[in-house]
Design an enzyme around this catalytic site. Structure first.
Site, PDB file in Angstrom:
ATOM      1  N   ASP A  51       9.777   4.499   1.097  1.00  0.00           N
ATOM      2  CA  ASP A  51      10.056   3.355   1.977  1.00  0.00           C
ATOM      3  C   ASP A  51      11.522   2.942   1.837  1.00  0.00           C
ATOM      4  OD1 ASP A  51       9.827   2.251  -0.526  1.00  0.00           O
ATOM      5  OD2 ASP A  51       8.476   0.629   0.051  1.00  0.00           O
ATOM      6  N   SER A  52      12.254   3.649   0.961  1.00  0.00           N
ATOM      7  CA  SER A  52      13.718   3.498   0.911  1.00  0.00           C
ATOM      8  C   SER A  52      14.318   3.864   2.268  1.00  0.00           C
ATOM      9  CB  SER A  52      14.312   4.385  -0.186  1.00  0.00           C
ATOM     10  OG  SER A  52      13.858   5.716  -0.062  1.00  0.00           O
TER      11      SER A  52
ATOM     12  N   ASP B 199       5.148   6.973   0.935  1.00  0.00           N
ATOM     13  CA  ASP B 199       5.086   5.624   0.359  1.00  0.00           C
ATOM     14  C   ASP B 199       4.208   4.719   1.210  1.00  0.00           C
ATOM     15  OD1 ASP B 199       6.204   4.786  -2.013  1.00  0.00           O
ATOM     16  OD2 ASP B 199       8.252   4.796  -1.228  1.00  0.00           O
TER      17      ASP B 199
ATOM     18  N   LYS C 176       1.996   7.045  -2.322  1.00  0.00           N
ATOM     19  CA  LYS C 176       2.547   6.345  -3.496  1.00  0.00           C
ATOM     20  C   LYS C 176       2.479   4.844  -3.243  1.00  0.00           C
ATOM     21  CE  LYS C 176       7.176   6.218  -4.591  1.00  0.00           C
ATOM     22  NZ  LYS C 176       7.440   4.758  -4.540  1.00  0.00           N
TER      23      LYS C 176
ATOM     24  N   GLU D 153       3.227   0.841  -5.370  1.00  0.00           N
ATOM     25  CA  GLU D 153       3.894   0.191  -6.500  1.00  0.00           C
ATOM     26  C   GLU D 153       2.929  -0.729  -7.248  1.00  0.00           C
ATOM     27  OE1 GLU D 153       7.427  -1.754  -5.045  1.00  0.00           O
ATOM     28  OE2 GLU D 153       8.235   0.104  -4.210  1.00  0.00           O
TER      29      GLU D 153
ATOM     30  N   GLU E 117      10.781   3.723 -12.751  1.00  0.00           N
ATOM     31  CA  GLU E 117      12.116   3.396 -12.214  1.00  0.00           C
ATOM     32  C   GLU E 117      12.832   2.358 -13.078  1.00  0.00           C
ATOM     33  OE1 GLU E 117      12.378   2.675  -8.003  1.00  0.00           O
ATOM     34  OE2 GLU E 117      14.456   1.976  -8.171  1.00  0.00           O
TER      35      GLU E 117
END
Ligand code: KIV
Length: 276
Positions: free
Chosen positions: A44-45, A83, A113, A115, A182
């Site tokens: 999602d970057s 993401d 993925k 978080e 991270e």
């Protein structure tokens, strides 16, 4: 040979390091795949580097599906992980499973993925139970930027390090096949990597992780602005691209592009008839 989640486990067991890069489009995905990189993360970057949104918060499911589908069309071997964007899994287990399903069904990703650690363990378990492999992400999690109060290295106090270990353990127990670590101290990431049976993929987490991931635009040197300490520029593609664009601009303006070799000719006699 196509890389699968089983390959990730085998690589961890064999002590082979896993390489992962982000990609968001077909052309780049083809290049990364052809280079033999094990896995592509449609991060999602893309909110930062493709859409210019400043952070990942506004990224939508539609954004992720569109970019994931473009990437998977270009990939033959790499494991593609998509993401889950902010608020696509936090609200309920039910929404989490439905949205993970869309990334697999419509985006054709191989895994998703998300978080979070202990707090997201029920989502990880439910998505995994729906036969969708989950990669977790702990430490500095960019969707939590407002809660963190900025991009800060995580896990530096006894309490934070203990929570980090608990998160890692919970993720594994919930059934995740891998976890991104991270921006945490290298010693902590090494400790976690040694304790977990699933592979750890580090970004700003040192060389003791089982694999490494970087954002494509960062490692290609396509940004002039802020560059986190953990980024290594493997090329100066940004400078190369700027030079090519400036060269194009100059050639258009001085009339040296297009040349005769770039032009189509008219069949003999046609022009004379038109000019008649
Ligand atoms: O979105 C992303 O690119 C990521 C990586 C930084 C791991 O989550």
């Amino acid at each position: 040979m196509a890389v699968t989640v089983a390959t990730f486990q085998e690589m961890k067991r064999a002590g082979e390091r896993i390489s992962m890069l982000t990609a968001y489009d077909y052309t780049t995905a083809r290049l990364v795949d052809a280079a033999g990189v094990d896995s592509i993360l449609v991060g999602d970057s893309l909110g930062n580097v493709m859409l210019g949104l400043g952070d990942t918060i506004p990224v939508t499911m539609e954004d992720m599906i569109r970019h994931t589908a473009a990437v998977t069309r270009g990939v033959t071997n790499a494991l593609v992980i998509a993401d889950m964007p902010f608020m696509s899994y936090q609200v309920s287990v039910c929404e989490a499973v439905a949205n993970a399903g869309r990334l697999i069904k419509e985006g054709r990703a191989h895994a998703v993925k998300l978080e979070g650690g202990v707090a997201m363990a029920d989502r990880i378990a439910a998505i995994t139970a729906a036969q969708i492999p989950v990669c977790a992400h702990i430490g500095l999690t960019p969707q939590g930027i407002n809660a963190f109060g900025g991009f800060k290295v995580q896990g530096k106090t006894v309490e934070a390090a203990r929570q980090f270990l608990a998160d890692a353990q919970a993720i594994q127990e919930a059934g995740a096949f891998a976890v991104v670590l991270e921006a945490v101290p290298a010693e902590l990431a090494t400790l976690v990597s040694g304790r977990l049976e699933i592979p750890t993929i580090g970004i700003g987490a040192g060389a003791g992780c089982d694999g490494q991931v970087l954002v494509n635009q960062d490692m290609l040197g396509m940004f002039d602005g802020f560059m986190p300490k953990f980024v290594r520029r493997f090329a100066e593609a940004g400078a190369l691209m700027r030079e090519a664009y400036a060269d194009f601009d100059r050639c258009v303006k001085d009339g040296t592009f297009p040349g005769p070799e770039h032009c189509y000719g008219m069949p003999e006699g046609v022009l004379e008839q038109i000019e008649g």
